[in-house]
Design an enzyme around this catalytic site. Structure first.
Site, short mmCIF file in Angstrom:
data_model
loop_
_atom_site.label_atom_id
_atom_site.label_comp_id
_atom_site.label_asym_id
_atom_site.label_seq_id
_atom_site.Cartn_x
_atom_site.Cartn_y
_atom_site.Cartn_z
N GLY A 167 0.83 -1.20 0.00
CA GLY A 167 0.00 0.00 0.00
C GLY A 167 0.86 1.25 0.00
O GLY A 167 0.64 2.19 -0.77
N HIS A 168 1.89 1.26 0.86
CA HIS A 168 2.81 2.41 0.90
C HIS A 168 3.56 2.55 -0.43
O HIS A 168 3.79 3.67 -0.91
CB HIS A 168 3.83 2.23 2.03
CG HIS A 168 3.23 2.19 3.39
ND1 HIS A 168 3.23 1.07 4.18
CD2 HIS A 168 2.60 3.16 4.13
CE1 HIS A 168 2.64 1.34 5.34
NE2 HIS A 168 2.24 2.58 5.34
#
Lengths: 283, 283
Positions: free
Chosen positions: B34-35
């Protein structure tokens, strides 16, 4: 040519196209020689100069002079024009505080050691209002330098705390008090005074100089010097002294006779309903 | 080459020399896919990429997982290096909050309509802590763009309020949720789960999709769709649902069957002590 800007969006747009470093001079308008000295100092250090004019309701108490605070935008614009200010940012209250409940929930609260002394003793929440408005304008404008007058000395310490506490990338510059020929410090509130009252008001500075002289001479301990100045001021029945104190230069703490640091004598007094402040550095 | 920076002064120094636009990706470390999607989106829009890693004590409750929150700076640095992040800013707590009393006096308080619903009902002061830390990093870094994942949807609305409330010159970008092949949304807290538990956790997304499908088909009113999904989840005794709600896309207000706007289904649930959140947009 000075441009008058009213909206946050417009000031952001012009800032995006302006040369850096960017100077911000926060004011409540009614510009005088003290403000002009801030502008001139800013001109010598920065490429773009923004003067904001905003009479901040948050820093006035319920019985203070918010509604009567002198306003003359046309005259202020002329002053800015003459001093080559690039932008005067004069937003309406709603533009800066669109949601007053959010503003009240998010007031900046400086430490009581700085905010609850001197003017903070009688002007409850004043420095919270000052810190809140300055922070909001810093958020909007992101200036490289910001200029403040040393007359509002306690305010200057609050701003320095603000910048340190929030690690803001702005350099705070201060400029010496500018005085009329009588010694009276320039203030927008001097407009409330008659010529006679202004002459009487000049006694505040005389009292500060008297205390400094008595301290320098070494004859008087601090408390005695303050006492002598209060006796001098007692000869002017129009002057109601609110405080006359000595405060350490490093942090506005109380000072004692054995202080190694420099310090200030600070005074606040009322003439009629007009509240005036002044200070002097010692030695 | 990614540089690790620990002090505010150092990050300010490198920012002063860095190409704009400047991207900030706020994280609590333990970086995952996600990051990485945030970093890649930032790379496509900005010239300088700063990932900050700061496990913010203010946003954890007294009985939450602050002390156990997964930390692996070496692995995070490697992830940033592989994704051409310019700077990882990983300050100690004291660097960001040197005077905890000042921090507590000056917490940012978002409006209750955004902060006291959904996760805010059980995580008291969580979004105040989030808003406070994000504002402090915005103050320090003054990014042009900031990137947030849509998994933390309520946080995204809080950040958008923050930027609007304080008129911050930063553009908030959000990126879609990234999911494992099972449908489980990536989260640093997934590390707390076993393989079996992660499979069970994937049911949260299945329940969201079920509700969306039932809503799209028009057969079920919203409450009935939520009920059906809760019945589905009841087959997993490991899952303790905290909330399953429908919220308006414009402002996270409650939605009704006659909503004209899009909306989200949002869920929070615990598996053991591990609290997970997810959401899906409808239609």
């Amino acid at each position: 040519m000075t441009s008058l800007i009213k909206s946050i969006q417009d000031i952001k747009n012009v800032i995006a196209k302006s040369a850096k470093p960017l100077a911000l001079i926060p004011t409540m308008g009614s510009l005088h020689a003290g403000h002009i000295s801030l502008i001139q100092t800013a001109k010598s250090e920065c490429k773009t100069i923004i003067v904001y004019i905003f009479v901040n309701p948050l820093q006035f108490g319920p019985n203070e002079d918010f509604s009567e605070y002198p306003k003359d935008l046309a005259s202020d614009l002329k002053t800015c024009e003459e001093n080559n200010v690039d932008f005067v940012f004069a937003p309406e209250i709603n533009e800066i505080y669109p949601d007053i409940e959010s503003v009240k929930r998010n007031l900046i609260t400086p430490p009581c050691e700085l905010a609850d002394i001197l003017c903070g003793k009688t002007r409850e929440n004043h420095f919270s209002g000052v810190a809140t408005v300055i922070k909001r304008f810093f958020d909007i404008i992101e200036p490289d330098f910001a200029y403040f007058g040393e007359k509002d000395l306690q305010q200057l310490y609050i701003i320095k705390w603000l910048v340190k506490e929030f690690n803001l990338p702005v350099t705070v510059q201060s400029c010496p008090i500018v005085r009329e020929h009588t010694g009276l410090a320039y203030s927008s509130r001097n407009k409330y005074l008659s010529a006679d009252e202004k002459n009487i008001a000049a006694s505040l500075y005389k009292a500060l100089k008297l205390a400094r002289g008595n301290t320098r001479s070494g004859i008087f301990p601090l408390n005695k010097a303050i006492l002598e100045s209060l006796i001098f001021l007692s000869h002017f029945p129009e002057i109601k002294v609110e405080y006359f104190e000595a405060k350490d230069k490093t942090n506005l703490a109380n000072v004692h006779n054995d202080t190694k640091h420099g310090f200030y004598y600070l005074i606040a007094a009322k003439i009629k309903k007009v509240r005036l402040i002044d200070n002097i550095e010692v030695p």
